[in-house]
Design a protein around this motif. Sequence first.
Motif, PDB file in Angstrom:
ATOM      1  N   ASP A   1     -11.423 -24.071  26.307  1.00 48.17           N
ATOM      2  CA  ASP A   1     -11.876 -24.877  25.180  1.00 48.17           C
ATOM      3  C   ASP A   1     -11.186 -26.243  25.149  1.00 48.17           C
ATOM      4  O   ASP A   1     -11.800 -27.245  24.760  1.00 48.17           O
ATOM      5  CB  ASP A   1     -11.612 -24.135  23.875  1.00 48.17           C
TER       6      ASP A   1
ATOM      7  N   ARG B   1     -22.954 -25.336  31.633  1.00 46.45           N
ATOM      8  CA  ARG B   1     -22.296 -24.088  31.258  1.00 46.45           C
ATOM      9  C   ARG B   1     -21.591 -23.498  32.476  1.00 46.45           C
ATOM     10  O   ARG B   1     -21.416 -22.288  32.566  1.00 46.45           O
ATOM     11  CB  ARG B   1     -23.323 -23.087  30.705  1.00 46.45           C
TER      12      ARG B   1
ATOM     13  N   SER C   1     -22.757 -16.449  33.385  1.00 48.85           N
ATOM     14  CA  SER C   1     -21.413 -16.441  32.811  1.00 48.85           C
ATOM     15  C   SER C   1     -20.589 -15.282  33.353  1.00 48.85           C
ATOM     16  O   SER C   1     -19.380 -15.412  33.559  1.00 48.85           O
ATOM     17  CB  SER C   1     -21.509 -16.353  31.283  1.00 48.85           C
TER      18      SER C   1
ATOM     19  N   THR D   1     -18.515 -23.566  33.516  1.00 49.29           N
ATOM     20  CA  THR D   1     -17.197 -22.952  33.330  1.00 49.29           C
ATOM     21  C   THR D   1     -17.151 -22.124  32.048  1.00 49.29           C
ATOM     22  O   THR D   1     -16.069 -21.856  31.516  1.00 49.29           O
ATOM     23  CB  THR D   1     -16.091 -24.020  33.293  1.00 49.29           C
ATOM     24  N   ALA D   2     -18.304 -21.730  31.549  1.00 50.64           N
ATOM     25  CA  ALA D   2     -18.366 -20.914  30.333  1.00 50.64           C
ATOM     26  C   ALA D   2     -18.127 -19.452  30.705  1.00 50.64           C
ATOM     27  O   ALA D   2     -19.055 -18.719  31.041  1.00 50.64           O
ATOM     28  CB  ALA D   2     -19.717 -21.079  29.640  1.00 50.64           C
TER      29      ALA D   2
ATOM     30  N   ARG E   1     -14.526 -27.085  27.805  1.00 46.35           N
ATOM     31  CA  ARG E   1     -15.457 -26.579  26.787  1.00 46.35           C
ATOM     32  C   ARG E   1     -16.705 -25.964  27.408  1.00 46.35           C
ATOM     33  O   ARG E   1     -17.822 -26.118  26.918  1.00 46.35           O
ATOM     34  CB  ARG E   1     -15.826 -27.684  25.804  1.00 46.35           C
ATOM     35  N   GLY E   2     -16.485 -25.277  28.504  1.00 48.23           N
ATOM     36  CA  GLY E   2     -17.579 -24.594  29.182  1.00 48.23           C
ATOM     37  C   GLY E   2     -18.399 -25.463  30.100  1.00 48.23           C
ATOM     38  O   GLY E   2     -19.299 -24.973  30.775  1.00 48.23           O
TER      39      GLY E   2
ATOM     40  N   PHE F   1     -19.115 -19.441  21.674  1.00 48.42           N
ATOM     41  CA  PHE F   1     -20.170 -20.454  21.582  1.00 48.42           C
ATOM     42  C   PHE F   1     -21.423 -19.889  20.924  1.00 48.42           C
ATOM     43  O   PHE F   1     -22.007 -20.518  20.025  1.00 48.42           O
ATOM     44  CB  PHE F   1     -20.496 -20.992  22.975  1.00 48.42           C
TER      45      PHE F   1
ATOM     46  N   TYR G   1     -15.562 -17.340  26.249  1.00 57.78           N
ATOM     47  CA  TYR G   1     -15.977 -18.598  25.645  1.00 57.78           C
ATOM     48  C   TYR G   1     -17.442 -18.536  25.210  1.00 57.78           C
ATOM     49  O   TYR G   1     -17.807 -19.116  24.190  1.00 57.78           O
ATOM     50  CB  TYR G   1     -15.788 -19.749  26.632  1.00 57.78           C
ATOM     51  N   LYS G   2     -18.256 -17.817  25.953  1.00 62.07           N
ATOM     52  CA  LYS G   2     -19.668 -17.674  25.580  1.00 62.07           C
ATOM     53  C   LYS G   2     -19.802 -16.872  24.289  1.00 62.07           C
ATOM     54  O   LYS G   2     -20.703 -17.135  23.480  1.00 62.07           O
ATOM     55  CB  LYS G   2     -20.455 -17.013  26.713  1.00 62.07           C
TER      56      LYS G   2
END
Length: 300
Positions: free
Chosen positions: A241, A250, A77, A252-253, A245-246, A261, A257-258
Amino acid sequence: MSNETPSNEKRVRFRGSWLPWLLLAPQLLIISIFFFWPAGQALLQSLQLSDAFGTSTEWVGLDNFRALIADDTYLASFRTTAVFSLLVATLGIGLSLVLAFFADRVVRGALIYRSLLILPYAVAPVVAGVLWLFLFSPSVGVVAYALGRLGFEWNALLDSDHAMALIVIAAVWKQISYNFLFFLAGFQSIPRSLIEAAAIDGAGVWRRLAGIQLPLLAPTTFFLLVVNTVYAFFDTFGIVDATTRGGPGRDTAILVYKVYFDGFKAMDLGSSAAQSVVLMAIVIALTAIQFRYVDRRVHY
């Protein structure tokens, strides 16, 4: 050097020492409630291990931070955020510079052009994400349809590169108005006498841009580089989001955003708090760089 105050300079003198603190009290109260208290809570939670419902806590010290360093998904990430921030900052600043350069040269209808270029800044991040999601939707998006007609199959739901491109486009479009305003103000603040003197000496448009205008815009460019990096790190949660949504997976998290999440979906409050502390340290470092290298060199 004389310590005398010039006669035309007005200095405010308070009758009591309590009045300045009284005037500062509302702002200090707001900062304490909305920054210092949440920051203190995050720092405390980052040193604890809580259950999913927050009913019991255990002091673990720096174990949450050690777990982040050993977590491959967190490091991935971090790399995703670095790539995303680099793309958003460079593309956003480059496109804004080009737009500001041509808008500064417009004579007729200049106000209309500039107003249209400022409009995206009024759009909320979530709305910007939904807008570009519809445009690039594989089923109903006009841009995806046009790309398909050209033989390019677009699907941000399955392809990681397409998903990254989608959030980069949405983030750049959302921020481009902010950058445009600063660059346009920078172009207009350059003395016309310098441009006219260079034109008389035979310098063309691009020579004047490279030799005079861009060097004078260097402080503004560096300031926008820091601001856009902070924007990519923190203010793009709504875009991610609303669009990917990542995902997929994952890929594009980004870090912010992580944090959401892990804290609200995985209910790992300790890890989420530790990640937020790391993000807070990053923004403090970026702000320190801005004050150290930008504010001392820019005159407003």
